[in-house]
Enzyme design. Sequence first.
Site, mmCIF file in Angstrom:
data_model
loop_
_atom_site.group_PDB
_atom_site.id
_atom_site.type_symbol
_atom_site.label_atom_id
_atom_site.label_comp_id
_atom_site.label_asym_id
_atom_site.label_seq_id
_atom_site.Cartn_x
_atom_site.Cartn_y
_atom_site.Cartn_z
ATOM 1 N N CYS A 1 0.852 -0.895 0.224
ATOM 2 C CA CYS A 1 0.217 0.119 -0.117
ATOM 3 C C CYS A 1 0.830 1.300 0.016
ATOM 4 C CB CYS A 1 -1.514 -0.038 1.575
ATOM 5 S SG CYS A 1 -1.707 1.988 1.764
ATOM 6 N N CYS B 1 0.043 3.552 3.099
ATOM 7 C CA CYS B 1 0.873 2.826 4.172
ATOM 8 C C CYS B 1 2.119 3.455 4.235
ATOM 9 C CB CYS B 1 0.976 1.660 4.145
ATOM 10 S SG CYS B 1 -1.458 1.242 3.795
#
Length: 523
Positions: A59, A62
Amino acid sequence: MPGVRSLLLALAGVSLAPAVLAADASTDSSDVHALKTDTFKDFIKEHDLVLAEFYAPWCGHCKALAPEYEKAATELKSKNIQLAKVDCTEEADLCQEYGVEGYPTLKVFRGLDSHKPYNGARKSPAITSYMIKQSLPSVSVVTAENFEEVKSLDKVVVVAFIGEDDKETNKTYTALADSMRDDVLFAGTSSAELAKKEGVSLPAVVLYKEFDDRKDVYDGKFEAEALKAFIKSSSTPLVGEVGPETYSGYMSAGIPLAYIFADTAEEREQYASDFKDLAKKLKGKINFATIDSKAFGAHAANLNLIPEKFPAFAIQDTVSNKKYPFDQEKKLTKQDITKFVEGVIAGDIAPSVKSEAVPETNDGPVTVIVAHTYEEIVMNKDKDVLVEFYAPWCGHCKALAPKYDQLGSLYKDNKDFASKVTIAKVDATANDIPDEIQGFPTIKLFPADDKDKPVEYTGSRTIEDLANFVRDNGKHKVDAYDEKKVEKDGSDVTGKPKDAEAPPKPSDAPESEEKADKEHEEL
């Protein structure tokens, strides 16, 4: 109000919970605890307050959060506030148990039975400020000894001066603090002597802040809604700065926001000074804020300004999402900006509408919406309307497209169904829309005769589940799914939770949802 001891302990960073061993076995120096299924629940039980990040290694958001999260963990460690993380690609069942649907998902835990999402900015100062507020009582009791320290705990601190025997006023203030504790630090005292020193008499509310006049005294009736409006207005600088930490606050303020784009800090400072009197005159009607056009210049396109042509000025109605760009051929003079702002507020200046051309034909299984046809199609009071808000670059949107077409055919090919349900889509990067979109694809159902209460779809993206969603939440209860009429449906087309933050920013369009080379930062 809570006792003084609880506040002093929180200020000192003293732990009321027993010490525990670090939950991860790693030997690195990270202050973020990496938790697994077999360590998560014990860790939550043994700490009074934990912020947990549920993430996936692939991600992009993230990865961007990681250094900010680490900084916050280090800052909060001394206050006994723990930050943890869970890799959902390894701990899928645990993530499912806590309702993780996108990455990253951050949740605040007060024991296993009490958790709520963190929806603030993903920057270290914002995370730190939020968690400190969470660590304190909803109303912290202050005394003459700790008063100065409490006033400087955060950028904005609200202090009430209320007598101990004034039960009703105390009740109103405590309830207000409970409802706003995520945004503001609240404190209180019953000391008439301290009130006198601060130039007020019981009961009173004073808002202390690090900017403008440093403090504002509330002079209205002691009513929750009036106090809330005062706090929201007074806690916003006359001319603030739009950035990741402040953007969501401006968007939820309920009044328009005037953006002042400029490249340098010196320019922004000068414009802030130039427009301060206007901002003061219109306080409570419109917010003013500068914005770094080098870092966030791509956001100009969202306001129907030409990116890279700065300085620039625009107003956004944060409720209706209407945009009012100021002529970029003109200089930002006090006289012209004052006339423009007052014209927008008076309704004399029409909003700018970004829209694709209206389709010549719209006979496909999925009705195509553009800004100019949004009201006509979506707000048709006689029909349940399912709308997919998508972006052309979004991988999950591309994967959904053939299934969404099949879904549309279930209704379009049946005259009775077609008279009651519309399956539609809109490119949210190319059209101004009144809806707040946080990620792509976003799917919402606008029921017939109840258009002001759209229902967002959060289930798996299968044809059957989408059709059942329309049936269960639409006014007409149309049951259109027929497995004989669709190709093999299969499972959720995403295969994994969506990378949840992909806001509609045309000039930020990434090549994929996981990775994006962007010239500008995101708000």
